[in-house]
Motif scaffolding. Structure first.
Motif, PDB file in Angstrom:
ATOM      1  N   VAL A 286      51.724  43.230 -17.352  1.00 20.11           N
ATOM      2  CA  VAL A 286      50.493  42.757 -16.699  1.00 20.11           C
ATOM      3  C   VAL A 286      49.483  43.893 -16.467  1.00 20.11           C
ATOM      4  O   VAL A 286      48.544  43.775 -15.692  1.00 20.11           O
ATOM      5  CB  VAL A 286      50.792  42.017 -15.364  1.00 20.11           C
ATOM      6  N   ASN A 287      49.725  45.013 -17.147  1.00 23.93           N
ATOM      7  CA  ASN A 287      48.763  46.132 -17.172  1.00 23.93           C
ATOM      8  C   ASN A 287      48.542  46.800 -15.811  1.00 23.93           C
ATOM      9  O   ASN A 287      47.417  47.160 -15.468  1.00 23.93           O
ATOM     10  CB  ASN A 287      47.408  45.670 -17.745  1.00 23.93           C
ATOM     11  N   ILE A 288      49.621  46.951 -15.030  1.00 26.36           N
ATOM     12  CA  ILE A 288      49.542  47.782 -13.816  1.00 26.36           C
ATOM     13  C   ILE A 288      49.982  49.188 -14.229  1.00 26.36           C
ATOM     14  O   ILE A 288      51.082  49.361 -14.749  1.00 26.36           O
ATOM     15  CB  ILE A 288      50.472  47.251 -12.693  1.00 26.36           C
ATOM     16  N   PRO A 289      49.124  50.209 -14.034  1.00 23.73           N
ATOM     17  CA  PRO A 289      49.473  51.565 -14.487  1.00 23.73           C
ATOM     18  C   PRO A 289      50.796  52.047 -13.882  1.00 23.73           C
ATOM     19  O   PRO A 289      51.107  51.744 -12.731  1.00 23.73           O
ATOM     20  CB  PRO A 289      48.307  52.430 -13.975  1.00 23.73           C
ATOM     21  N   VAL A 290      51.567  52.775 -14.683  1.00 26.30           N
ATOM     22  CA  VAL A 290      52.894  53.266 -14.266  1.00 26.30           C
ATOM     23  C   VAL A 290      52.815  54.021 -12.945  1.00 26.30           C
ATOM     24  O   VAL A 290      53.641  53.811 -12.046  1.00 26.30           O
ATOM     25  CB  VAL A 290      53.489  54.189 -15.364  1.00 26.30           C
ATOM     26  N   HIS A 291      51.795  54.864 -12.781  1.00 23.59           N
ATOM     27  CA  HIS A 291      51.738  55.700 -11.580  1.00 23.59           C
ATOM     28  C   HIS A 291      51.411  54.904 -10.317  1.00 23.59           C
ATOM     29  O   HIS A 291      51.473  55.441  -9.209  1.00 23.59           O
ATOM     30  CB  HIS A 291      50.725  56.849 -11.778  1.00 23.59           C
ATOM     31  N   ARG A 292      51.087  53.591 -10.477  1.00 20.25           N
ATOM     32  CA  ARG A 292      50.748  52.789  -9.296  1.00 20.25           C
ATOM     33  C   ARG A 292      51.817  51.736  -8.966  1.00 20.25           C
ATOM     34  O   ARG A 292      51.642  50.961  -8.040  1.00 20.25           O
ATOM     35  CB  ARG A 292      49.394  52.096  -9.499  1.00 20.25           C
ATOM     36  N   ARG A 293      52.907  51.736  -9.706  1.00 24.96           N
ATOM     37  CA  ARG A 293      53.872  50.653  -9.488  1.00 24.96           C
ATOM     38  C   ARG A 293      54.596  50.762  -8.148  1.00 24.96           C
ATOM     39  O   ARG A 293      55.152  49.788  -7.661  1.00 24.96           O
ATOM     40  CB  ARG A 293      54.850  50.540 -10.652  1.00 24.96           C
ATOM     41  N   LYS A 294      54.614  51.965  -7.563  1.00 22.25           N
ATOM     42  CA  LYS A 294      55.258  52.105  -6.246  1.00 22.25           C
ATOM     43  C   LYS A 294      54.246  52.036  -5.106  1.00 22.25           C
ATOM     44  O   LYS A 294      54.554  52.266  -3.947  1.00 22.25           O
ATOM     45  CB  LYS A 294      56.051  53.409  -6.188  1.00 22.25           C
ATOM     46  N   GLU A 295      53.021  51.692  -5.486  1.00 25.23           N
ATOM     47  CA  GLU A 295      51.954  51.566  -4.475  1.00 25.23           C
ATOM     48  C   GLU A 295      51.936  50.128  -3.938  1.00 25.23           C
ATOM     49  O   GLU A 295      52.303  49.185  -4.634  1.00 25.23           O
ATOM     50  CB  GLU A 295      50.619  51.873  -5.153  1.00 25.23           C
ATOM     51  N   ALA A 296      51.482  49.971  -2.682  1.00 21.95           N
ATOM     52  CA  ALA A 296      51.433  48.631  -2.075  1.00 21.95           C
ATOM     53  C   ALA A 296      50.221  47.858  -2.592  1.00 21.95           C
ATOM     54  O   ALA A 296      49.130  48.426  -2.738  1.00 21.95           O
ATOM     55  CB  ALA A 296      51.363  48.761  -0.558  1.00 21.95           C
TER      56      ALA A 296
END
Length: 281
Positions: free
Chosen positions: A163-173
């Motif tokens: 779904v195109n969520i950047p890897v570096h943001r996957r642990k972000e709320a």
């Protein structure tokens, strides 16, 4: 065409009313009813004898003005509200022989967690805003009985990538994300257990047009890739035209017209549908 003969989902005479009903309004055609509201007892008939089937790999659009009953219908399908009457049958649950609405709350939870996914118009209803994005997906997987942390992490990563969520943001709320990104996380969460049926309730309302387009493109490509069936509610005929194979038109709690989307949009039969289509042109 043989595989299309068995619906993924069958809805039979679904009814949802708010209020007790009275002798004046219960026959459904009485003069005490203004639209779907009884002036005598105050009962609102949000869904009146709604019936339809959804077939494998099909996108079924449901369209209608505010108050037509389409969102109430979606809430009933996902057990967010109790129905007043009627039945729902899923091919992937007890061979489609048991009425989902009469199952225990425990069984309904199982169905929500394993056989259906839902993306809400308001991401606050579908996501835990303080969990990480990958944590939201893990929550759905845990609810379905998964326990292996490594597998959950890899599934979460795979879906967020889809779904195109950047890897570096996957642990972000998700509370830090834009509306479009929140909807994409909701889609990933809804797909986590590979459900055969996805419910989408006004998923692009309130998003900028360019963001709407990217979310719709995403839904279209995922639907083709995964061959899942979708029930899509929208008041926007442009969304329906782009995604839906067949369309149901609702007005005052009732289905007033249904058919192949192109036919509904090119040659609407009901006067209300004609007004709806002409307002788009």
């Amino acid at each position: 065409m043989a595989e299309f003969e068995v619906p993924v989902l069958s809805i039979k005479n679904l009814q949802k009313q708010y209020g007790p009903g009275c002798t004046h309004c219960q026959n459904g055609e009485s003069p005490s009813l203004v639209k779907n509201y009884c002036q005598v007892c105050g009962t609102v008939y949000a869904c009146r004898d709604v019936s339809f089937d959804v077939f494998p790999g099909e996108v079924l659009g449901i369209v209608g003005e505010s108050g037509s009953g389409k969102s109430t219908l979606m809430q009933c399908l996902y057990f967010d509200q109790e129905v007043t009457g009627g039945g729902a049958y899923l091919a992937d649950y007890e061979n489609g022989e048991k009425n989902l609405f009469q199952e225990s709350s425990q069984q309904q939870r199982y169905i929500r967690n394993n056989i259906m996914g839902k993306v809400y118009q308001n991401p606050l209803l579908g996501l835990k805003m303080n969990f990480s994005s990958i944590g939201n997906i893990a929550e759905k997987l845990i609810a379905a009985g998964h326990q292996h942390v490594g597998l959950m992490e890899s599934r979460g990563t795979e879906l967020l990538d889809k779904v195109n969520i950047p890897v570096h943001r996957r642990k972000e709320a998700p509370k830090n994300f834009s509306g479009g990104m929140q909807q994409r996380v909701q889609i990933a969460k809804a797909l986590s257990n590979r459900p055969p049926l996805l419910l989408l309730d006004e998923v692009t309302t309130g998003l900028d047009l360019s963001v709407q387009a990217s979310v719709l493109d995403l839904i279209k490509s995922l639907q083709r890739e995964l061959n899942i069936s979708i029930v899509l509610v929208s008041h926007d005929l442009g969304v329906i035209r782009m995604l839906a194979d067949r369309t149901i038109v609702m007005l005052e709690g009732k289905v007033i017209e249904q058919g192949v989307t192109d036919q509904i949009l090119e040659d609407p039969q009901h006067r209300y549908t004609q007004q709806l289509v002409h307002s788009l042109l």
